[in-house]
Design a protein around this motif. Structure first.
Motif, PDB file in Angstrom:
ATOM      1  N   LYS A 142      82.657   8.909 130.035  1.00 40.80           N
ATOM      2  CA  LYS A 142      81.600   8.106 130.636  1.00 40.80           C
ATOM      3  C   LYS A 142      80.314   8.234 129.831  1.00 40.80           C
ATOM      4  O   LYS A 142      79.918   9.337 129.449  1.00 40.80           O
ATOM      5  CB  LYS A 142      81.384   8.564 132.080  1.00 40.80           C
ATOM      6  N   TRP A 143      79.678   7.087 129.570  1.00 43.69           N
ATOM      7  CA  TRP A 143      78.428   6.972 128.812  1.00 43.69           C
ATOM      8  C   TRP A 143      78.593   7.220 127.319  1.00 43.69           C
ATOM      9  O   TRP A 143      77.617   7.202 126.580  1.00 43.69           O
ATOM     10  CB  TRP A 143      77.337   7.891 129.375  1.00 43.69           C
ATOM     11  N   HIS A 144      79.815   7.429 126.839  1.00 43.84           N
ATOM     12  CA  HIS A 144      80.075   7.575 125.410  1.00 43.84           C
ATOM     13  C   HIS A 144      80.547   6.229 124.866  1.00 43.84           C
ATOM     14  O   HIS A 144      81.274   5.497 125.539  1.00 43.84           O
ATOM     15  CB  HIS A 144      81.178   8.609 125.150  1.00 43.84           C
ATOM     16  N   ALA A 145      80.170   5.915 123.641  1.00 42.06           N
ATOM     17  CA  ALA A 145      80.609   4.652 123.044  1.00 42.06           C
ATOM     18  C   ALA A 145      82.116   4.676 122.799  1.00 42.06           C
ATOM     19  O   ALA A 145      82.650   5.613 122.204  1.00 42.06           O
ATOM     20  CB  ALA A 145      79.871   4.398 121.748  1.00 42.06           C
ATOM     21  N   VAL A 146      82.783   3.627 123.270  1.00 46.85           N
ATOM     22  CA  VAL A 146      84.187   3.381 122.977  1.00 46.85           C
ATOM     23  C   VAL A 146      84.224   2.257 121.947  1.00 46.85           C
ATOM     24  O   VAL A 146      83.607   1.204 122.143  1.00 46.85           O
ATOM     25  CB  VAL A 146      84.959   2.966 124.239  1.00 46.85           C
ATOM     26  N   THR A 147      84.931   2.460 120.852  1.00 44.89           N
ATOM     27  CA  THR A 147      84.945   1.485 119.760  1.00 44.89           C
ATOM     28  C   THR A 147      86.346   0.943 119.567  1.00 44.89           C
ATOM     29  O   THR A 147      87.320   1.708 119.483  1.00 44.89           O
ATOM     30  CB  THR A 147      84.452   2.130 118.460  1.00 44.89           C
TER      31      THR A 147
END
Length: 618
Positions: free
Chosen positions: A38-43
């Protein structure tokens, strides 16, 4: 041929085409990266059409990648723009060509998420406001997938611990995860922060003020092992500069992303100074390394999308091809960061005699904000900097959520009144402006280097505390042109080290105070010889430049007891006790006399200096 057979063949054809499209999309390689928290960039990085920054079929204009992310249990959706990423590792390879297409998404909920890619090719597909303009470009079009998101494990000051910073119809911004409100403090200078020698690009030697390109060498010693770099060790000095600011307790940086016609002329997202529709992929990837590290170090990103000289550079100030492309690329590449605002223009509007490009009109000023409102999936805070005043931006068709304020006195003497005026304005679409003071002081002096002004009395009293007690949600500090380490030449933030300490004291005070300052408003009218920010019958924050003068407060009537504590804004530390420890209000409510005057007494020491008084109802 019988009609039924014709219909049957048509249906078979449709089914075959559908299956072909499905399997064609499904065969496209996609890489999922990120910590899946959560709140981390997923690329997502897709194999798409091979392209080059300079191809005749412009990959930035004639292709469009959007990916819709849906949280399965809640149904919450985000439509996120993607971008051409060259070889997928351009920050390190310097590549300008490749077949990688990328999207960044920052999930706000734990659990299962689905995604579906929409990839289009067509004339001006990237800047169309129609959802499915152009024809399917196959590749990843209609491809789908799923991933699961866990809780974040990050710790303060990393913004991933606090969540996205959001405008919530108040004069202060709030973190979505923790619910805490945010006060910012940090440098507004240098405006050409991104004019950095270690970035790729033509700006180093294109004949446009190349002498202003920075090395940030003074901060190379602040780089730490395991901090990011690119291309075998590039970037250490600027990464170190961010480390230094964070170590001083600062939580904000400010920078231009386009200054082609401006004072510096070295910062732009394009492949060269004269081209406005071709992005430099490797340079922008390196910018994002800097922005990502800043967010990990708890530094808010103030994106200033243009300065006064550039407001008419793209589409003569309108919202045409060039400007829409520029904004889309900013959102796609950098909008996933958690704590930022989009500033539509520094010193914007028609306000002086010698504009280098066409000044923007009210319609254009409104259109810029509306574009970000419609296209930024995260609805980040949208502000504009004064040149023209803001009074044409308060109507029902405005999507601005705040004001970025500049003042013009050497002693910062206009700051308090400027913030009070804007905080008292009518709301915009039912929303109050969140006001930040981002260039206090004058152009020539402003925040002086420590060696010229070690005490920083005017900056602290009039600029910093003047802004906060008027109801500003933060300050950023401009460096004047008349001194070394100016707004264009600064590349050592230690030149103002003593002031960063004083700014940190102010941030510390609001944590020590433990009051709902987001519910407060300026109340200068209930005191003398001081400024007041308070919530009636709850708390009052009083700032006095000279605490030896009699400071009294007119309290609302009704039985109540208030504690009185003092804070030293020069040296920080804990709350202290002065000559008056508590104030009792015993007068009953009356029809004609509704306030009762009480002296706050004297501070514990240094009575002729500036002090903050915290008064809280017990």
């Amino acid at each position: 041929m019988h009609t039924s057979k014709i219909m049957q063949m048509r249906w078979l054809s449709i089914i075959w085409l559908s299956l072909f499209s499905y399997f064609s999309a499904a065969s496209t390689n996609v890489e999922l990266s990120g910590e899946l928290k959560k709140w981390h960039a997923v690329t997502l990085t897709f194999d798409g059409p091979e392209a080059n920054e300079t191809d005749e079929i412009n990959p930035f204009i004639h292709f469009r990648l959007n990916v819709e992310f849906t949280h399965i249990s809640s149904g919450k959706k985000f439509m996120v723009p993607g971008y051409f990423a060259a070889d997928g590792n351009a920050a390190n390879t310097g590549a300008s060509a490749g077949n990688k297409w990328r999207v960044h998404f920052t999930p706000n909920l734990q659990g299962e998420w689905q995604w579906q890619a929409l990839f289009r090719k067509g004339k001006f597909a990237a800047v169309s406001d129609k959802p499915f303009t152009g024809t399917s470009a196959n590749y990843m079009d209609n491809q789908k997938g799923q991933f699961a998101i866990q809780a974040s494990d990050k710790a303060y000051p990393d913004f991933r611990e606090r969540g996205r910073l959001e405008y919530v119809n108040q004069a202060y911004l709030r973190f979505a995860e923790t619910g805490e409100y945010f006060l910012k403090a940090g440098p507004d200078a240098p405006e050409n922060l991104l004019s950095y020698a270690d970035f790729d690009g033509t700006f180093h030697s294109d004949g446009h003020k190349d002498n202003l390109v920075k090395t940030w060498e003074a901060h190379k010693k602040d780089w730490n092992e395991n901090d990011p770099t690119w291309q075998d060790g590039k970037g250490k000095a600027l990464i170190g500069a961010l480390n230094y600011l964070s170590s001083k307790g600062m939580n904000s940086i400010s920078f231009l992303t386009l200054n082609i016609k401006g004072d510096d002329q070295n910062v732009f997202p394009y492949i060269d100074y004269d081209t406005y529709d071709r992005m430099d992929v490797s340079k922008l990837a390196q910018w994002d390394i800097i922005f990502s590290h800043a967010q990990k170090k708890g530094l808010f990103l103030h994106f200033k999308t243009a300065e006064v000289e550039n407001q008419g550079l793209l589409d003569n100030g309108g919202l045409g091809l060039e400007r829409q492309l520029y904004y889309r690329e900013l959102i796609a590449r950098f909008g996933h960061h958690l704590a930022l605002n989009w500033n539509m223009g520094e010193e914007n509007g028609e306000w002086h005699k010698n504009h280098k490009t066409m000044p923007q009109t009210t319609i254009q000023r409104l259109a810029m904000a509306k574009y970000f409102y419609n296209n930024d999936p995260y609805n980040h805070h949208i502000v504009i900097h004064n040149g023209n005043d803001y009074n044409d931006l308060t109507g029902p068709d405005s999507y601005y959520t705040g004001a970025s304020v500049q003042t013009h006195r050497k002693d910062f003497g206009h700051v308090h009144a400027a913030v009070k005026r804007l905080r008292a304005w009518p709301v915009v679409n039912g929303r109050p402006f969140a006001v930040a003071v981002d260039e206090p002081g004058d152009a020539q002096d402003s925040l002086l280097p420590d060696e010229l002004d070690p005490e920083h009395n005017d900056a602290r009293m009039n600029g910093l505390w003047g802004a906060l007690t008027a109801g500003a949600w933060g300050t950023e500090w401009y460096f004047g042109y008349a001194h070394p380490h100016s707004d264009l030449t600064a590349q050592d933030w230690r030149t103002r080290d003593l002031f960063w300490t004083q700014a940190k004291h102010a941030l510390d005070f609001f944590k020590l105070a433990d009051v709902a300052y987001q519910e407060a408003e300026n109340k200068d009218d209930i005191t003398n010889n001081a400024w007041v920010l308070g919530k009636e019958k709850a708390f009052y924050i009083v700032f006095a430049k000279d605490a030896s003068k009699d400071i009294s407060l007119n309290f609302p009537l009704g039985e109540a007891e208030y504690s009185v504590e003092w804070f030293d804004p020069r040296n920080g530390g804990e709350l202290q006790t002065g000559s008056v420890e508590k104030i009792n209000i015993t007068s009953p409510l009356k029809q004609y006399f509704r306030r009762e005057k009480h002296s706050l007494g004297l501070p514990p020491k240094d009575g002729t200096k500036d002090w903050v008084v915290l008064i809280k109802r017990r």
